[in-house]
Design a protein around this motif. Structure first.
Motif, short mmCIF file in Angstrom:
data_model
loop_
_atom_site.label_atom_id
_atom_site.label_comp_id
_atom_site.label_asym_id
_atom_site.label_seq_id
_atom_site.Cartn_x
_atom_site.Cartn_y
_atom_site.Cartn_z
N THR A 51 0.83 -1.20 0.00
CA THR A 51 0.00 0.00 0.00
C THR A 51 0.87 1.25 0.00
OG1 THR A 51 -1.77 -1.18 1.13
CG2 THR A 51 -1.84 1.22 1.25
N VAL A 52 1.92 1.25 0.82
CA VAL A 52 2.83 2.40 0.86
C VAL A 52 3.51 2.57 -0.50
CG1 VAL A 52 4.99 3.26 1.86
CG2 VAL A 52 3.21 2.32 3.34
N TRP A 53 4.02 1.50 -1.06
CA TRP A 53 4.73 1.58 -2.34
C TRP A 53 3.77 2.05 -3.44
CZ3 TRP A 53 8.16 0.12 1.05
CH2 TRP A 53 9.52 0.14 0.71
N ARG A 54 2.60 1.45 -3.48
CA ARG A 54 1.64 1.81 -4.54
C ARG A 54 1.16 3.25 -4.40
NH1 ARG A 54 -1.44 -4.03 -4.14
NH2 ARG A 54 -0.16 -5.11 -5.70
N SER A 55 0.92 3.70 -3.18
CA SER A 55 0.44 5.08 -3.00
C SER A 55 1.51 6.10 -3.38
CB SER A 55 -0.06 5.31 -1.57
OG SER A 55 1.02 5.25 -0.66
N ASN A 56 2.77 5.73 -3.30
CA ASN A 56 3.86 6.61 -3.71
C ASN A 56 4.27 6.39 -5.17
OD1 ASN A 56 4.93 8.28 -1.36
ND2 ASN A 56 4.69 6.25 -0.43
N LEU A 57 3.56 5.47 -5.83
CA LEU A 57 3.85 5.12 -7.23
C LEU A 57 5.27 4.60 -7.41
CD1 LEU A 57 2.01 8.05 -9.05
CD2 LEU A 57 1.14 5.78 -8.50
N TRP A 58 5.74 3.86 -6.43
CA TRP A 58 7.05 3.24 -6.50
C TRP A 58 6.90 1.85 -7.10
CZ3 TRP A 58 8.59 4.43 -0.77
CH2 TRP A 58 8.86 5.79 -0.66
N PRO A 59 7.97 1.31 -7.69
CA PRO A 59 7.85 0.00 -8.35
C PRO A 59 7.64 -1.17 -7.38
CG PRO A 59 10.11 0.82 -8.44
CD PRO A 59 9.29 1.90 -7.82
N VAL A 60 6.72 -2.04 -7.76
CA VAL A 60 6.43 -3.26 -7.01
C VAL A 60 6.63 -4.43 -7.98
CG1 VAL A 60 4.69 -4.60 -5.74
CG2 VAL A 60 4.76 -2.10 -5.53
N MET A 61 7.35 -5.43 -7.53
CA MET A 61 7.65 -6.61 -8.34
C MET A 61 7.19 -7.84 -7.56
SD MET A 61 11.47 -7.80 -9.56
CE MET A 61 11.85 -6.22 -10.27
N HIS A 62 6.75 -8.86 -8.27
CA HIS A 62 6.25 -10.08 -7.64
C HIS A 62 7.02 -11.29 -8.15
CE1 HIS A 62 2.63 -7.97 -6.14
NE2 HIS A 62 2.83 -7.24 -7.23
N LEU A 63 7.35 -12.19 -7.25
CA LEU A 63 8.00 -13.45 -7.58
C LEU A 63 7.02 -14.58 -7.30
CD1 LEU A 63 11.47 -12.90 -5.86
CD2 LEU A 63 10.84 -12.43 -8.25
N LYS A 64 7.01 -15.56 -8.19
CA LYS A 64 6.11 -16.71 -8.02
C LYS A 64 6.88 -17.98 -8.29
CE LYS A 64 1.54 -18.29 -9.49
NZ LYS A 64 0.46 -18.04 -10.44
N ARG A 65 6.96 -18.84 -7.29
CA ARG A 65 7.68 -20.10 -7.42
C ARG A 65 6.82 -21.11 -8.17
NH1 ARG A 65 11.33 -23.46 -4.23
NH2 ARG A 65 12.04 -24.96 -5.78
N ILE A 66 7.33 -21.58 -9.28
CA ILE A 66 6.67 -22.63 -10.08
C ILE A 66 7.69 -23.74 -10.24
CG2 ILE A 66 5.58 -23.22 -12.27
CD1 ILE A 66 3.97 -21.23 -10.71
#
Length: 193
Positions: A51-66
């Motif tokens: 929420t903090v990152w998104r409200s500041n428009l900072w980059p968010v990255m997601h990792l998904k283990r497959i």
């Protein structure tokens, strides 16, 4: 709560990338060997950070283990994102077959092309994805920071979960900065990276 804090970064600094590791339903499903006992507290803290990152428009990255192992069936819905923590449009997501996110050629290439990158890690699989990604990143001169109260690992086969997590966090401290979310986001509202 950190979600209501407005944070500022120097105009000369690029904001750090928040990397959310393996926020998948596998880790919340009772009866599974990978279930995390403090998952509710960790998902709540991860959501606050997002929420903090998104409200500041900072980059968010997601990792998904497959993984291809029998215990982590990619065809199962257990590899799905936790609903409230799934990537939003415009956020990068990388699937990785081995514990390290660098096992994804897309992730490795992305990170290799970034200059002076700073990454803040939160999420699950502390003793696998987070540990191995931090070590791989360290050897590539990438700067990582792990949010100690926003990470978790599955129940260990032996011993107490809290002491196991503490031991893993101590090892990670050799390769990355480890901070609690309250230290990361100070009372002044500035981020400490």
């Amino acid at each position: 709560m950190i979600a209501n804090r407005k944070m500022t970064i120097s105009i000369h600094d690029d904001p750090p990338i928040l990397i959310c590791a393996d926020l998948q339903t596998e880790y919340l499903t009772e009866g599974r060997s990978h279930v995390i006992s403090d998952a509710e507290a960790i998902t709540s803290r991860c959501l606050e950070l997002m929420t903090v990152w998104r409200s500041n428009l900072w980059p968010v990255m997601h990792l998904k283990r497959i993984a291809q192992a029998a215990w982590f069936n990619p065809a199962s819905n257990l590899t799905d994102w936790i609903a409230e923590l799934k990537p939003r449009p415009g956020e990068l997501a990388f699937e990785h077959p081995l514990p390290s996110a660098y096992s994804s050629s897309r992730f490795a290439e992305y990170m290799a092309n970034m200059r002076d990158i700073r990454c803040v890690l939160c999420g699950f699989s502390l003793d696998e994805t987070i540990l191995s990604t931090v070590v791989d990143g360290f050897h590539r001169s990438h700067r990582y920071q792990v949010v100690s109260d926003a990470v978790a690992c599955r129940r260990p086969g032996v011993g107490e979960a809290a002491s196991y997590k503490l031991a893993v966090v101590k090892v990670i401290g050799n390769y990355a900065r480890v901070q609690a979310s309250t230290d990361l986001i100070g009372a002044s509202g500035k981020i400490a990276v």
